[in-house]
Design a protein around this motif. Structure first.
Motif, PDB file in Angstrom:
ATOM      1  N   MET A 158      23.949  42.266  37.920  1.00  0.00           N
ATOM      2  CA  MET A 158      24.901  42.796  38.903  1.00  0.00           C
ATOM      3  C   MET A 158      25.944  41.750  39.288  1.00  0.00           C
ATOM      4  O   MET A 158      27.138  42.068  39.434  1.00  0.00           O
ATOM      5  N   MET A 159      25.528  40.497  39.435  1.00  0.00           N
ATOM      6  CA  MET A 159      26.489  39.451  39.766  1.00  0.00           C
ATOM      7  C   MET A 159      27.532  39.298  38.665  1.00  0.00           C
ATOM      8  O   MET A 159      28.724  39.144  38.935  1.00  0.00           O
ATOM      9  N   VAL A 160      27.072  39.325  37.409  1.00  0.00           N
ATOM     10  CA  VAL A 160      28.020  39.212  36.294  1.00  0.00           C
ATOM     11  C   VAL A 160      28.993  40.381  36.302  1.00  0.00           C
ATOM     12  O   VAL A 160      30.201  40.210  36.112  1.00  0.00           O
ATOM     13  N   ASP A 161      28.463  41.592  36.523  1.00  0.00           N
ATOM     14  CA  ASP A 161      29.346  42.764  36.545  1.00  0.00           C
ATOM     15  C   ASP A 161      30.386  42.659  37.652  1.00  0.00           C
ATOM     16  O   ASP A 161      31.574  42.946  37.449  1.00  0.00           O
ATOM     17  N   ILE A 162      29.942  42.249  38.842  1.00  0.00           N
ATOM     18  CA  ILE A 162      30.888  42.149  39.961  1.00  0.00           C
ATOM     19  C   ILE A 162      31.917  41.049  39.715  1.00  0.00           C
ATOM     20  O   ILE A 162      33.120  41.238  39.957  1.00  0.00           O
ATOM     21  N   LEU A 163      31.443  39.891  39.207  1.00  0.00           N
ATOM     22  CA  LEU A 163      32.379  38.780  38.956  1.00  0.00           C
ATOM     23  C   LEU A 163      33.390  39.139  37.876  1.00  0.00           C
ATOM     24  O   LEU A 163      34.581  38.821  37.994  1.00  0.00           O
ATOM     25  N   LEU A 164      32.913  39.801  36.816  1.00  0.00           N
ATOM     26  CA  LEU A 164      33.842  40.190  35.747  1.00  0.00           C
ATOM     27  C   LEU A 164      34.848  41.221  36.248  1.00  0.00           C
ATOM     28  O   LEU A 164      36.036  41.152  35.906  1.00  0.00           O
ATOM     29  N   SER A 165      34.369  42.169  37.049  1.00  0.00           N
ATOM     30  CA  SER A 165      35.298  43.172  37.575  1.00  0.00           C
ATOM     31  C   SER A 165      36.333  42.537  38.498  1.00  0.00           C
ATOM     32  O   SER A 165      37.423  43.079  38.680  1.00  0.00           O
ATOM     33  N   ASP A 166      35.984  41.403  39.086  1.00  0.00           N
ATOM     34  CA  ASP A 166      36.934  40.703  39.967  1.00  0.00           C
ATOM     35  C   ASP A 166      37.799  39.713  39.194  1.00  0.00           C
ATOM     36  O   ASP A 166      38.997  39.564  39.458  1.00  0.00           O
ATOM     37  N   LEU A 167      37.174  39.034  38.207  1.00  0.00           N
ATOM     38  CA  LEU A 167      37.881  37.956  37.515  1.00  0.00           C
ATOM     39  C   LEU A 167      38.805  38.466  36.419  1.00  0.00           C
ATOM     40  O   LEU A 167      39.916  37.945  36.238  1.00  0.00           O
ATOM     41  N   LEU A 168      38.378  39.467  35.662  1.00  0.00           N
ATOM     42  CA  LEU A 168      39.189  39.941  34.539  1.00  0.00           C
ATOM     43  C   LEU A 168      40.562  40.451  34.982  1.00  0.00           C
ATOM     44  O   LEU A 168      41.577  40.115  34.344  1.00  0.00           O
ATOM     45  N   PRO A 169      40.662  41.247  36.037  1.00  0.00           N
ATOM     46  CA  PRO A 169      42.011  41.656  36.481  1.00  0.00           C
ATOM     47  C   PRO A 169      42.880  40.470  36.886  1.00  0.00           C
ATOM     48  O   PRO A 169      44.088  40.476  36.643  1.00  0.00           O
ATOM     49  N   GLN A 170      42.263  39.458  37.482  1.00  0.00           N
ATOM     50  CA  GLN A 170      43.047  38.288  37.876  1.00  0.00           C
ATOM     51  C   GLN A 170      43.545  37.521  36.656  1.00  0.00           C
ATOM     52  O   GLN A 170      44.685  37.059  36.620  1.00  0.00           O
ATOM     53  N   LEU A 171      42.682  37.372  35.646  1.00  0.00           N
ATOM     54  CA  LEU A 171      43.127  36.705  34.419  1.00  0.00           C
ATOM     55  C   LEU A 171      44.226  37.511  33.737  1.00  0.00           C
ATOM     56  O   LEU A 171      45.194  36.942  33.207  1.00  0.00           O
ATOM     57  N   ALA A 172      44.073  38.833  33.755  1.00  0.00           N
ATOM     58  CA  ALA A 172      45.121  39.680  33.174  1.00  0.00           C
ATOM     59  C   ALA A 172      46.422  39.513  33.955  1.00  0.00           C
ATOM     60  O   ALA A 172      47.516  39.460  33.363  1.00  0.00           O
ATOM     61  N   LEU A 173      46.297  39.398  35.284  1.00  0.00           N
ATOM     62  CA  LEU A 173      47.489  39.186  36.112  1.00  0.00           C
ATOM     63  C   LEU A 173      48.161  37.863  35.783  1.00  0.00           C
ATOM     64  O   LEU A 173      49.389  37.772  35.688  1.00  0.00           O
TER      65      LEU A 173
END
Length: 460
Positions: A158-173
């Motif tokens: 769950m931590m990985v899922d939440i972090l990826l859902s938060d981090l991936l959009p930021q990296l894309a940004l």
């Protein structure tokens, strides 16, 4: 060392790297926040399991017993991702049910058991999260501890899922921002490329100002600087061309005189008949030598030249120049008086040019002063270093004083064989030293008074 660093690359690094830094900081903060809330969620489930086990503890005839039906045991085995373990023991270290080796929190009397305790440990070579609770029964003196442990696979997932859902959009940004910034920089720096092409396409003779149409304010600062430099180059070239033209014009007359007198001497057969022509040859050679010397000094004193100024003792320099002019003054029975302060007067200047300035002023005073006349030289140090030279000659009319400071200007009907460069040299050397030149009538001697005030370059 040549620095080929790209402005575009530097700007991109200064914009993108802070963005990446902020993303990393946000990821670290997100990790701790996510860990906190994930632990809270799953700790509630562990606590529910602890409470379920607590309901199965019974007291029969003052004895504590645990009755776990098969359904209760199946509750600990239904999860496919994690393994669950439990342990129930008493204060007498008697195992009532579960895994005997399951780690437990300190059960010392100093521990506050008013709330359930959660902690991390390792069991069967796996990290586990353990919830512990203490139960006190009033019917007996014995205390029971309930421990439920669970592996952390679901938590980590769950931590990985939440972090990826938060981090991936930021990296894309950050990626999209970097692409946008790169494109924007290309458009923003286009005026610089256009300016470079305009300058590279110019000939060496084209010193016209760079047009400033469609130029940003930041680039306009650069174009203004370049245009100022181009104007200075234009002025320098015009000054050199004017100097060359004036020099050619002034040298033409004595050279023509030399040629004429040489031809005259060649026509004479008698050595005595050659004497007047040879004398004129000597006079023309002396005049041309004097003119050439002044032209060289004038060229050296051009504003386009740059000098490294050093401290110069103006008092000592004035004394030496006066001594050097004494022989010429004696030829005309003239007297030079020097009023020089005993202390040194230090200014920043070029000693050779300052010597030429004083020499020209004194030479004019000796040349145009009255026979057996007087020349007064004064040097003052307050309020600013000031050189005053006055003579008893005919002076210069007020209407002519500004003109005699121009190159090659001679007062109509003036005596002597000068070429009109002496006072022009004085003016330009004074300007190089940020000094002011003033011409006036001498109240004491009646002739010309020349004052040179050195107010800009006083040495400490």
């Amino acid at each position: 060392m040549i620095n080929n660093k790209s402005l575009k690359t530097a700007i991109l690094f200064r914009l993108v790297i802070p963005l990446l830094f902020f993303v990393i900081i946000d990821a670290v903060l997100s990790y701790f926040v996510t860990t906190h809330f994930v632990d809270q969620a799953y700790d509630r489930w562990l606590l529910d399991s602890v409470n379920s086990l607590a309901q199965e503890i019974k007291i029969n005839n003052g004895q504590i017993s645990v009755e776990l039906p098969p359904a209760a045991l199946e509750m600990f085995n239904w999860d496919e991702q994690d393994q669950t373990y439990f342990k129930i023991n008493s204060s007498r270290n008697l195992l009532l049910a579960g895994e005997a080796k399951l780690p437990e929190f300190s059960t010392s009397g100093e521990m506050d058991w008013s709330q359930p305790v959660f902690f991390n440990a390792r069991f069967n070579a796996q990290p586990v999260r353990i919830a512990s609770m203490r139960m006190v029964f009033s019917d007996t003196d014995e205390v029971v501890y309930i421990h439920v442990a669970e592996t952390m696979n679901k938590r980590n997932a769950m931590m990985v899922d939440i972090l990826l859902s938060d981090l991936l959009p930021q990296l894309a940004l950050v990626l999209i921002s970097g692409i946008y910034l790169f494109s924007g920089l290309n458009r923003g720096l286009q005026p610089l490329h256009t300016l470079a092409k305009q300058i590279a396409g110019r000939s060496a003779r084209d010193l016209n100002p760079i047009p400033e149409t469609h130029v940003f304010i930041e680039v306009k600062t650069l174009t203004d600087t370049i245009n100022t430099l181009l104007q200075q180059l234009t002025d320098a070239i015009e000054t050199q061309q004017r100097f060359i033209a004036n020099a050619a014009h002034q040298l033409r007359t004595p050279l023509a005189g030399l040629k004429l007198q040489a031809e005259r001497a060649l026509r004479e057969q008698d050595i005595h008949a050659m004497q007047p022509a040879l004398k004129q040859l000597q006079t023309s050679a002396d005049r041309m030598s004097h003119l050439t010397s002044q032209l060289l000094v004038l060229a050296k004193s051009e504003p386009i030249n740059h000098y490294e100024l050093h401290p110069v003792d103006l008092a000592e320099l004035t004394r030496q120049v006066c001594i050097a002019q004494v022989p010429k003054a004696l030829q005309r029975d003239m007297e030079i008086s020097l009023d020089n302060p005993p202390a040194s007067i230090m200014i920043l200047g070029d000693e050779i040019l300052l010597t030429e300035l004083m020499t020209n002023v004194l030479d004019n005073a000796v040349t145009y002063g009255h026979q057996a006349g007087n020349i007064n030289v004064k040097l003052l140090d307050k309020p600013a270093p000031m050189l005053i030279i006055e003579d008893d000659g005919p002076g210069i009319a007020e209407a002519e004083r500004a003109k005699v400071l121009e190159r090659f200007y001679r007062i109509p009907g003036s005596s002597g064989d000068g070429c009109g460069l002496g006072l022009a040299i004085v003016k330009e050397i004074a300007e190089l030293h940020h000094a002011d030149v003033t011409l006036a009538k001498s109240a004491e001697l009646g002739g010309l008074l020349i004052k040179v005030e050195f107010s800009g370059l006083v040495a400490d």
